[in-house]
Write an enzyme that holds these catalytic residues in place. Structure first.
Site, PDB file in Angstrom:
ATOM      1  N   ARG A 218      11.718  -5.970   5.426  1.00  0.00           N
ATOM      2  CA  ARG A 218      11.521  -4.587   4.982  1.00  0.00           C
ATOM      3  C   ARG A 218      12.464  -3.620   5.704  1.00  0.00           C
ATOM      4  O   ARG A 218      12.679  -3.710   6.901  1.00  0.00           O
ATOM      5  CB  ARG A 218      10.072  -4.197   5.251  1.00  0.00           C
ATOM      6  CG  ARG A 218       9.759  -2.758   4.919  1.00  0.00           C
ATOM      7  CD  ARG A 218       8.289  -2.559   4.724  1.00  0.00           C
ATOM      8  NE  ARG A 218       7.547  -2.530   5.975  1.00  0.00           N
ATOM      9  CZ  ARG A 218       6.249  -2.260   6.033  1.00  0.00           C
ATOM     10  NH1 ARG A 218       5.557  -2.050   4.933  1.00  0.00           N
ATOM     11  NH2 ARG A 218       5.637  -2.232   7.191  1.00  0.00           N
TER      12      ARG A 218
ATOM     13  N   ARG B  41      11.548  -0.852  10.854  1.00  0.00           N
ATOM     14  CA  ARG B  41      10.496  -0.352  11.740  1.00  0.00           C
ATOM     15  C   ARG B  41      10.413  -1.226  12.978  1.00  0.00           C
ATOM     16  O   ARG B  41      10.556  -2.434  12.896  1.00  0.00           O
ATOM     17  CB  ARG B  41       9.145  -0.394  10.993  1.00  0.00           C
ATOM     18  CG  ARG B  41       8.877   0.831  10.167  1.00  0.00           C
ATOM     19  CD  ARG B  41       7.667   0.675   9.305  1.00  0.00           C
ATOM     20  NE  ARG B  41       6.487   0.157   9.985  1.00  0.00           N
ATOM     21  CZ  ARG B  41       5.254   0.176   9.454  1.00  0.00           C
ATOM     22  NH1 ARG B  41       5.078   0.696   8.260  1.00  0.00           N
ATOM     23  NH2 ARG B  41       4.237  -0.318  10.100  1.00  0.00           N
TER      24      ARG B  41
ATOM     25  N   LYS C 163       0.820  -1.210   0.000  1.00  0.00           N
ATOM     26  CA  LYS C 163       0.000   0.000   0.000  1.00  0.00           C
ATOM     27  C   LYS C 163       0.861   1.270   0.000  1.00  0.00           C
ATOM     28  O   LYS C 163       0.574   2.214  -0.726  1.00  0.00           O
ATOM     29  CB  LYS C 163      -0.933   0.047   1.231  1.00  0.00           C
ATOM     30  CG  LYS C 163      -1.906  -1.107   1.326  1.00  0.00           C
ATOM     31  CD  LYS C 163      -2.908  -0.896   2.460  1.00  0.00           C
ATOM     32  CE  LYS C 163      -2.277  -0.802   3.837  1.00  0.00           C
ATOM     33  NZ  LYS C 163      -1.581  -2.019   4.283  1.00  0.00           N
TER      34      LYS C 163
HETATM   35  P1  AMP Z   1       0.971   0.961   9.066  1.00  0.00           P
HETATM   36  O1  AMP Z   1       2.160   1.809   8.832  1.00  0.00           O
HETATM   37  O2  AMP Z   1      -0.201   1.335   8.192  1.00  0.00           O
HETATM   38  O3  AMP Z   1       1.267  -0.507   8.999  1.00  0.00           O
HETATM   39  O4  AMP Z   1       0.478   1.267  10.565  1.00  0.00           O
HETATM   40  C1  AMP Z   1       1.319   1.012  11.668  1.00  0.00           C
HETATM   41  C2  AMP Z   1       0.504   0.922  12.939  1.00  0.00           C
HETATM   42  O5  AMP Z   1      -0.190   2.140  13.175  1.00  0.00           O
HETATM   43  C3  AMP Z   1      -0.584  -0.145  12.934  1.00  0.00           C
HETATM   44  O6  AMP Z   1      -0.067  -1.421  13.277  1.00  0.00           O
HETATM   45  C4  AMP Z   1      -1.551   0.405  13.990  1.00  0.00           C
HETATM   46  O7  AMP Z   1      -1.073   0.185  15.296  1.00  0.00           O
HETATM   47  C5  AMP Z   1      -1.480   1.908  13.724  1.00  0.00           C
HETATM   48  N1  AMP Z   1      -2.493   2.326  12.724  1.00  0.00           N
HETATM   49  C6  AMP Z   1      -2.281   2.772  11.467  1.00  0.00           C
HETATM   50  N2  AMP Z   1      -3.431   3.057  10.840  1.00  0.00           N
HETATM   51  C7  AMP Z   1      -4.424   2.783  11.727  1.00  0.00           C
HETATM   52  C8  AMP Z   1      -5.845   2.861  11.678  1.00  0.00           C
HETATM   53  N3  AMP Z   1      -6.490   3.231  10.576  1.00  0.00           N
HETATM   54  N4  AMP Z   1      -6.524   2.504  12.805  1.00  0.00           N
HETATM   55  C9  AMP Z   1      -5.896   2.112  13.920  1.00  0.00           C
HETATM   56  N5  AMP Z   1      -4.568   2.002  14.029  1.00  0.00           N
HETATM   57  C10 AMP Z   1      -3.828   2.337  12.944  1.00  0.00           C
END
Ligand code: AMP
Length: 204
Positions: free
Chosen positions: A120, A149, A15
């Site tokens: 990653r 990360r 994404k």
């Molecule tokens: P990502 O970078 O999109 O994988 O997001 C990393 C982390 O941020 C996720 O594992 C969640 O803990 C939090 N997070 C990101 N987007 C959301 C969302 N829409 N709702 C709740 N938590 C989120």
């Protein structure tokens, strides 16, 4: 009217990579709740800090995330939304805020997701994504500054995927039922995935 694109998929589905390319190609905002939360990990909210949830692979509570999205949407004409909505109540909230041009699902199997996430690496200066096995930078200087990360470790990846299957798969199902969902093979080469997504957006 500008394009308003939803990019759905598991962690590691691509994404981030595809959103970045879409935002550039279509001159729209890249709205990513993950990046916004990472930049505000220690922000005190009445639900605690985002960090506590993120490090456990859990979802940050809806009010915190909805507020981020609300602010970003009100500043954006066109956008690609990456990492939101992640549960049905966020999907409902979003539908009250805006209409969508396309809801695109990047489909990737679980073994491939684990392989992608644990290998990653990210360039903290540009946000560009690399992988220890299939895609390292040519520039040694870039290679040296790459970071993993905190939540891409094997332990947290498992929790994040559990959270995805439990909370976010119903969201995919929801957009499938409304007839808005278009599925793309997310295991294809990133250039091919981008081509396919562009066709979908152009036809929408
Ligand atoms: P990502 O970078 O999109 O994988 O997001 C990393 C982390 O941020 C996720 O594992 C969640 O803990 C939090 N997070 C990101 N987007 C959301 C969302 N829409 N709702 C709740 N938590 C989120």
């Amino acid at each position: 009217m500008s394009n308003r694109i939803l990019l759905l998929g598991a962690p590691g589905a691509g994404k981030g990579t595809q959103s970045k390319r879409l935002a550039e190609a279509y001159d729209i905002e890249h709205i990513t709740t993950g990046d916004a939360l990472r930049a505000n990990k220690d922000m005190e909210t009445e639900h605690g800090t985002p960090r506590e949830y993120m490090e456990a692979g859990d979802l940050v509570p809806d009010p915190v995330v909805n507020e981020i999205v609300d602010a970003a949407l009100s500043d954006a004409d066109g956008f690609v939304l990456d990492g939101y909505p992640r549960n049905l109540s966020q999907a409902e909230y979003l539908s009250e805020q805006t209409d969508l041009t396309a809801a695109i699902f990047l489909d990737v199997g679980e073994d491939e997701l684990v392989r992608r996430l644990t290998g990653r690496r990210m360039d903290p200066e540009t946000g560009d994504i690399y992988h220890t096995e299939f895609n390292m930078p040519d520039d040694e200087e870039v290679e040296e500054r790459l970071v993993q990360r905190d939540d891409d470790t094997e332990e947290v990846v498992k929790d994040r995927l559990d959270t995805y299957y439990e909370n976010t798969e119903p969201v995919i199902e929801h957009y499938r039922e409304t007839g808005e969902l278009v599925e793309v093979d997310g295991e294809a080469h990133p250039d091919e995935v981008f081509e396919r997504i562009s066709e979908i957006v152009d036809d929408a």
